[in-house]
Design a protein around this motif. Structure first.
Motif, short mmCIF file in Angstrom:
data_model
loop_
_atom_site.label_atom_id
_atom_site.label_comp_id
_atom_site.label_asym_id
_atom_site.label_seq_id
_atom_site.Cartn_x
_atom_site.Cartn_y
_atom_site.Cartn_z
N GLY A 56 0.80 -1.21 0.00
CA GLY A 56 0.00 0.00 0.00
C GLY A 56 0.84 1.27 0.00
N ALA A 65 -2.68 -0.58 -3.72
CA ALA A 65 -2.83 -1.84 -2.98
C ALA A 65 -1.78 -2.83 -3.48
CB ALA A 65 -4.24 -2.41 -3.18
N SER A 94 -8.14 -3.46 -0.04
CA SER A 94 -8.37 -2.24 -0.83
C SER A 94 -7.18 -1.29 -0.67
CB SER A 94 -9.65 -1.56 -0.35
OG SER A 94 -9.55 -1.22 1.02
N PRO A 95 -6.96 -0.41 -1.66
CA PRO A 95 -5.87 0.56 -1.54
C PRO A 95 -5.99 1.36 -0.24
CG PRO A 95 -6.80 0.59 -3.75
CD PRO A 95 -7.71 -0.27 -2.93
N ASP A 117 -8.63 4.83 2.98
CA ASP A 117 -8.61 4.51 1.55
C ASP A 117 -8.55 5.77 0.71
OD1 ASP A 117 -11.17 5.56 1.42
OD2 ASP A 117 -12.18 3.62 1.22
#
Length: 555
Positions: A56, A65, A94-95, A117
Motif C-alpha cells: 500500500g 494496494a 483495498s488501496p 482509503d
C-alpha cells in the motif's frame, strides 16, 4: 581461575576494539521493479525467508494496494543488497495508507489492519499475506473490535503471533486505547478475537498517554511497547494537546499499564522508530516533522541529517541523541518523514518517505557514536499560551480581585491598582487566547470551551464598567448601582473560578512535567487558604463595623 580472568578481559578488549558505531548504508537494488508507492505504506520483515515486504501507501500514482517483496542478499548484519519484485495477488486488501502492520514468524504471515482509503474513508478491517502462497486473506474478526482508525502504532508481540494495535486517528477524534488479536493458527481458522487490553485516556488523566496519531511506536522487548510524539489535538470530546508533541511512553504488557519516559527530544510527528538488533530493550528513532502547520508553532534547532535518537530502557537517562556515521560512498539519507522503519537481518531498515524511494540500513553500537546534548531545547505556542494564561488568570486577575475585595480603604489607590491589574490581565489573556488557536485544534473539549466562556466574561467586565452608575459620597447607593455591582461581582467571580479551573486542566493538557503541576496545586491550595482567612477577617470586620454603627446611633 587466573587464566579464566585473563581470557575474559581479553575477550572484552577484543569486543571493544571490534565495536563499530551506528553507521548508515545505502542498500543496492538489483531490480528495476521498485515499489511505486514509498510513503505511508506498511513495511515488514520475515526472518525465515530473509525478505522485506511492502504494501500500500502513496506514490507518484496515488494510493495503491500493491505488494512488493525484497529478497535480501549478502551477509546478515553486513553489506546487503535488495532484489525487489512485485507480487500479483488475486485478493488484495483495498488501496490504503496510514495502516497498521506486523509480521508473525510462526505463521509466516504479514498482517495489515485499518488505515484510510483513496476516498478518505477510515477502515477497520484486518488482512494477512501468506508468504508461501503469495496471496492475501481476510480475517473474520470478533470480540471487542477497534473503532475505525489510521496513523497509530502497531506490531506483533515478539515470540508470539499476537498483533498489537494502539493510538490512531478516527476522523473526528483520536484514540489511545490498546488492542491485541491472537493470530495463532489463523491460516487454518481465518477467525480471531480482538481483546481490549487498555482503555482510552482522556487528556486530563496523567496516568496514561493522550490520544494521538502520527506517532512513532515499536516493541522494545516481548513485554514493552514504546511510543513517541505525534499529533494530540483533536476535533472533539476529551481529546486535546500539543501537535506535534514531545512526550514518550512505554506500555508494560504484563501489568497493562503505561509509564511515561523522561523528555529529551523536540516535538515531532510523522516519525518512525524500530528496535535495535543485538541491544536489549532499545530502539532507534529517526526523521519526522518538527512542525506540520502553515503557521509555525514550534521554535527549535532543526536536527541535522545525520542525527538519530536512541531509547534505551536499560539506562537511567533512557533517551540519547547521537550522530550516525555516514556511508563511505553515499553519505547519510536526507532527513525525511512519512517513511517506514523495520528491524531484521541484524539491521534497521529505513525505506522511502518524503525524500525518495531509497532503502537504507543502520547497524552498529550507538554507544560508540558522538553524543548530542539532551534535552533538545524548544519552545511552542502551546507553552507560550500556558505562560500567558497563568500570568493572566493565575496572577493578574486574582490580584485585581483581591485588592478590590480586601483593600478598599479611603485612599483611592486601591481602585487604580485594581484597574491596572485587570487591564494587564486582560491584555495577557487576549494574547494567550489567540495563541491557543494557532495549532488549529477545534474548541470542542472542556479546556477550550471553558476558556471561551471565561474569555467572554473577562471581555464583558470593562464593557460593564463603562455603564457603572455614579456614586455620590455621603448618599446611599441607588438600586441600579446595586444591580450593576451584583452583575459585576458575580460574572467576575465566575470568570476567576473558571480561569483557575482551566489552568488545572491546561497543565495536564499540555503534558506539563509532574513537578510543575504539583507546584501549581500547592500554590492553588495556599491561595484558597488565603482567601478563606481573608474572607473570614472581612466578615468579622463588617460585623464589628455594623455593631459600632448601631451603638453610635443609639448614643
Amino acid at each position: 581461575m587466573i587464566k579464566f580472568i585473563y581470557l575474559t578481559l581479553l575477550l572484552l578488549i577484543v569486543v571493544q576494539l571490534n565495536a563499530i558505531p551506528l553507521t548508515w548504508q545505502k542498500v543496492a537494488t538489483s531490480s528495476d521493479d521498485f515499489p511505486s508507492s514509498y510513503q505511508l505504506g506498511a513495511l515488514g520483515y520475515l526472518d525465515k525467508r530473509q525478505q522485506l515486504i511492502y504494501f500500500g501507501g502513496i506514490g507518484n500514482t496515488g494510493i495503491t494496494a500493491d505488494t512488493f517483496i525484497c529478497q535480501l542478499l549478502g551477509p546478515r548484519g553486513g553489506n546487503v543488497a535488495c532484489n525487489w519484485s512485485q507480487i500479483n495477488t488475486t485478493n488484495a486488501p483495498s488501496p490504503r495508507f496510514y495502516h497498521y502492520s506486523g509480521v508473525c514468524e510462526s505463521e509466516e504471515i504479514f498482517v495489515v489492519a485499518g488505515g484510510q482509503d483513496n476516498n478518505k474513508v477510515n477502515l477497520n478491517d484486518i488482512w494477512y499475506y501468506r508468504f508461501d502462497s503469495q496471496n492475501w486473506y481476510s480475517i473474520n474478526a470478533t470480540g471487542t473490535i477497534p473503532a475505525v482508525r489510521y496513523a497509530g502504532s502497531s506490531g506483533v508481540v515478539p515470540g508470539t503471533c499476537e498483533f498489537f494495535l494502539t493510538m490512531g486517528f478516527g476522523g473526528t477524534y483520536r484514540n489511545s486505547d490498546t488492542f491485541i488479536i491472537d493470530l495463532t493458527n489463523i491460516t487454518r481458522t481465518s477467525t480471531a478475537e480482538w481483546r481490549l487490553i487498555s482503555p482510552s485516556f482522556n487528556s486530563y488523566d496523567p496516568s496514561g498517554p493522550h490520544s494521538r496519531c502520527l506517532n512513532a511506536g515499536t516493541f522494545l522487548t516481548e513485554d514493552t511497547f514504546a511510543i513517541f510524539g505525534g499529533c494530540l489535538n483533536s476535533l472533539g470530546y476529551l481529546s486535546g494537546g500539543p501537535c506535534p508533541s514531545w512526550d514518550s511512553w512505554y506500555f508494560d504488557l504484563p501489568s497493562r499499564t503505561w509509564i511515561q519516559l523522561p523528555n529529551c527530544l523536540a516535538p515531532r510527528s510523522f516519525v518512525q522508530m524500530s528496535n535495535l538488533p543485538n541491544n536489549s530493550a532499545s530502539a532507534v528513532l529517526y526523521g519526522g516533522r518538527i512542525d506540520s502547520k502553515v503557521i509555525s508553532t514550534v521554535s527549535t534547532s532543526t536536527p541535522s541529517d545525520d542525527e538519530v535518537d536512541i531509547l534505551d530502557l536499560t539506562t537511567p537517562q533512557k533517551w540519547f541523541r547521537r550522530i550516525a556515521e555516514p556511508d563511505p560512498v553515499n553519505g547519510v539519507p536526507t532527513w525525511r518523514d512519512n517513511h517506514n522503519m523495520i528491524t531484521g537481518y541484524g539491521l534497521v531498515f529505513v525505506f522511502g518517505g518524503s525524500s525518495g524511494q531509497e532503502l537504507w540500513t543502520l547497524s552498529g553500537d550507538y554507544k560508540e557514536n558522538e553524543d548530542i546534548p539532551c534535552p533538545q531545547h524548544f519552545f511552542t505556542t502551546e507553552i507560550a499560551h500556558g505562560i500567558l494564561m497563568f500570568l493572566a488568570w493565575g496572577v493578574c486577575f486574582q490580584m485585581g480581585a483581591v485588592i478590590a475585595r480586601y483593600a478598599q480603604f479611603a485612599n483611592p489607590l486601591w481602585f487604580y491598582l485594581h484597574i491596572t491589574f485587570q487591564l494587564l490581565g486582560l491584555t495577557l489573556a487576549v494574547a494567550g487566547f489567540i495563541l491557543g488557536f494557532l495549532n488549529r485544534s477545534k474548541p470542542y473539549f472542556p479546556h477550550a470551551m471553558i476558556g471561551i466562556v471565561a474569555m467572554a466574561l473577562a471581555l464583558w467586565q470593562p464593557i460593564n464598567a463603562l455603564y457603572r452608575p455614579d456614586h455620590k459620597k455621603g448618599e446611599k447607593d441607588s438600586v441600579f448601582r446595586w444591580i450593576w455591582y451584583f452583575i459585576h461581582m458575580v460574572t467576575g467571580r465566575i470568570a476567576l473560578l473558571m480561569g483557575l479551573v482551566n489552568i488545572c486542566l491546561g497543565l495536564f493538557l499540555i503534558i506539563s512535567p509532574r513537578p510543575v503541576w504539583i507546584i501549581w496545586y500547592i500554590i492553588l491550595f495556599a491561595y484558597v487558604v488565603f482567601l478563606i482567612v481573608m474572607e473570614t477577617i472581612f466578615w468579622i470586620r463588617r460585623y464589628r463595623n455594623r455593631n459600632d454603627e448601631k451603638l453610635r446611633k443609639k448614643e
